[in-house]
Design a protein around this motif. Sequence first.
Motif, PDB file in Angstrom:
ATOM      1  N   PHE A  87      70.459 -10.548  17.433  1.00  0.00           N
ATOM      2  CA  PHE A  87      70.277 -10.214  16.361  1.00  0.00           C
ATOM      3  C   PHE A  87      69.137  -9.040  16.198  1.00  0.00           C
ATOM      4  N   ASN A  88      69.664  -7.755  15.905  1.00  0.00           N
ATOM      5  CA  ASN A  88      68.409  -6.780  15.980  1.00  0.00           C
ATOM      6  C   ASN A  88      67.464  -6.860  14.960  1.00  0.00           C
ATOM      7  N   PRO A  89      66.403  -6.204  15.074  1.00  0.00           N
ATOM      8  CA  PRO A  89      65.063  -6.129  13.908  1.00  0.00           C
ATOM      9  C   PRO A  89      66.098  -5.703  12.543  1.00  0.00           C
ATOM     10  N   GLY A  90      65.641  -6.717  11.780  1.00  0.00           N
ATOM     11  CA  GLY A  90      66.318  -6.619  10.259  1.00  0.00           C
ATOM     12  C   GLY A  90      67.593  -7.315   9.928  1.00  0.00           C
ATOM     13  N   THR A  91      68.236  -7.861  11.130  1.00  0.00           N
ATOM     14  CA  THR A  91      69.236  -8.912  10.788  1.00  0.00           C
ATOM     15  C   THR A  91      68.942 -10.261  10.975  1.00  0.00           C
ATOM     16  N   GLU A  92      67.687 -10.521  11.084  1.00  0.00           N
ATOM     17  CA  GLU A  92      67.535 -11.927  11.080  1.00  0.00           C
ATOM     18  C   GLU A  92      68.142 -13.062  10.126  1.00  0.00           C
ATOM     19  N   ASN A  93      68.680 -14.054  10.545  1.00  0.00           N
ATOM     20  CA  ASN A  93      69.630 -14.912   9.602  1.00  0.00           C
ATOM     21  C   ASN A  93      69.579 -16.297  10.047  1.00  0.00           C
ATOM     22  N   PRO A  94      68.577 -17.192   9.703  1.00  0.00           N
ATOM     23  CA  PRO A  94      68.694 -18.663  10.167  1.00  0.00           C
ATOM     24  C   PRO A  94      69.932 -19.366   9.709  1.00  0.00           C
TER      25      PRO A  94
END
Length: 121
Positions: A87-94
């Motif tokens: 997950f690259n920066p800006g794609t974070e998805n818990p």
Amino acid sequence: MKNKKTLVLGATAKPDRYAYMAINSLVGKGHSVVAIGQQTGEVAGVKIQTKAVPVKNIDTVTLYLNPKNQREYYNYIIEAQPKRVVFNPGTENPEFYQLLKSNNIEVEVACTLVLLSTNQY
């Protein structure tokens, strides 16, 4: 170095975008790349597909899609059974982290470009 077949989701032929730089860097370091984006194009000899093409033997999926746009790819990624998803920066998805972990897929919140440049890929 081992070739880690990588699926780049959110690929683009725009040189100022991180997904473009990542494809160049991956190819430059000898990894085979499958690229999926909104528009067709070509980066470092890799054709960008606009449809979720069937993939096999994927080591890593690297995401350049915001969480909302990741949803349509949840099943696709899980069915591809990669070893990990970056997950690259800006794609974070818990929400997606949990889904991946429950399918024994490693979650890595990192920058593909940094991992490649520091030989941690």
